[in-house]
Design a protein around this motif. Structure first.
Motif, PDB file in Angstrom:
ATOM      1  N   TRP A   1       7.323 -12.491  10.391  1.00 33.92           N
ATOM      2  CA  TRP A   1       8.672 -12.373  10.874  1.00 33.92           C
ATOM      3  C   TRP A   1       9.296 -11.381   9.888  1.00 33.92           C
ATOM      4  O   TRP A   1       9.152 -11.386   8.732  1.00 33.92           O
ATOM      5  CB  TRP A   1       9.444 -13.550  10.924  1.00 33.92           C
TER       6      TRP A   1
ATOM      7  N   GLY B   1      -2.112 -17.433  11.078  1.00 35.42           N
ATOM      8  CA  GLY B   1      -2.408 -17.230  12.460  1.00 35.42           C
ATOM      9  C   GLY B   1      -3.691 -18.065  12.698  1.00 35.42           C
ATOM     10  O   GLY B   1      -3.949 -18.821  12.073  1.00 35.42           O
TER      11      GLY B   1
ATOM     12  N   ARG C   1      16.662 -11.045  12.998  1.00 38.49           N
ATOM     13  CA  ARG C   1      15.231 -10.900  12.962  1.00 38.49           C
ATOM     14  C   ARG C   1      15.055  -9.558  13.935  1.00 38.49           C
ATOM     15  O   ARG C   1      15.575  -9.398  15.046  1.00 38.49           O
ATOM     16  CB  ARG C   1      14.667 -11.917  13.725  1.00 38.49           C
TER      17      ARG C   1
ATOM     18  N   PRO D   1       2.485 -10.324  14.957  1.00 41.11           N
ATOM     19  CA  PRO D   1       2.019 -11.660  15.134  1.00 41.11           C
ATOM     20  C   PRO D   1       3.098 -12.686  15.116  1.00 41.11           C
ATOM     21  O   PRO D   1       4.084 -12.514  14.313  1.00 41.11           O
ATOM     22  CB  PRO D   1       0.576 -11.946  13.786  1.00 41.11           C
ATOM     23  N   ASP D   2       2.593 -14.134  15.575  1.00 40.43           N
ATOM     24  CA  ASP D   2       3.618 -14.972  15.564  1.00 40.43           C
ATOM     25  C   ASP D   2       4.091 -15.494  14.127  1.00 40.43           C
ATOM     26  O   ASP D   2       4.993 -16.156  13.628  1.00 40.43           O
ATOM     27  CB  ASP D   2       3.544 -16.213  16.305  1.00 40.43           C
ATOM     28  N   TRP D   3       3.012 -15.472  13.015  1.00 43.50           N
ATOM     29  CA  TRP D   3       3.346 -15.606  11.683  1.00 43.50           C
ATOM     30  C   TRP D   3       3.849 -14.485  10.771  1.00 43.50           C
ATOM     31  O   TRP D   3       4.303 -14.976   9.592  1.00 43.50           O
ATOM     32  CB  TRP D   3       1.971 -16.189  11.040  1.00 43.50           C
TER      33      TRP D   3
END
Length: 170
Positions: free
Chosen positions: A76, A102, A65, A72-74
């Motif tokens: 990757w 998100g 990763r 954003p956390d959505w």
């Protein structure tokens, strides 16, 4: 990324019974049934809750990763030592069938119907973003050379009108 690497990853994800939809340039090629241009990454729409499972499988394939402060956390991104990149877009389906990316207030989503595309690549039948939505998404930003290629190919194959940002090139 070459078609062989894409097919290997798709087979890995299918063997793990993970659902995914191919987005981006490879999604266009899935709709067209063949690789039509070079690709720098492999975009996938996946259920938000499945992001860790995709990461684990990609790590087994040599991906790590990427550290992306402020991302954003959505969304990757995973890369391997050879420079190949997989871009995961984690969504949550709402009651209307929209794939929300998100915070719903940001209005980032795969609208209902966007994930209804089906195509083929390397002998595999694959889910992808449907052609009208690819055109809608590509019309939302200044097109690059690859966008002109993809949009023209899709419009010709599916007899769809060119989006407004692309009309001046015909």
């Amino acid at each position: 990324m070459q078609i062989e690497q894409v097919i290997i990853l798709c087979r890995v994800f299918e063997a793990a019974q993970l659902r995914f939809w191919i987005d981006g340039g490879w999604g266009v090629d899935v709709l067209l049934g063949a690789a039509t241009r070079p690709h720098t990454d492999f975009d996938l729409a996946v259920a938000f809750d499945d992001l860790p499972a995709f990461q684990r499988l990609l790590e087994l394939q040599g991906y790590v990763r990427a550290d992306r402060p402020g991302a954003p956390d959505w969304n990757w991104v995973l890369r391997n030592a050879g420079g190949l990149q997989v871009d995961l877009h984690g969504f949550v389906l709402d009651a209307h069938g929209n794939g929300i990316l998100g915070d719903p207030a940001n209005n980032d989503m795969y609208p209902a119907g966007a994930l209804d595309g089906i195509g083929a690549l390397g002998g595999m039948t694959l889910r992808c973003v449907a052609a009208p939505f690819v055109l809608q998404f590509r019309n939302g930003f200044d097109p690059r050379v690859v966008d002109h290629h993809d949009v023209t190919m899709l419009c010709n194959r599916f007899d769809l009108p060119l989006p407004s940002r692309f009309r001046h090139t015909r």
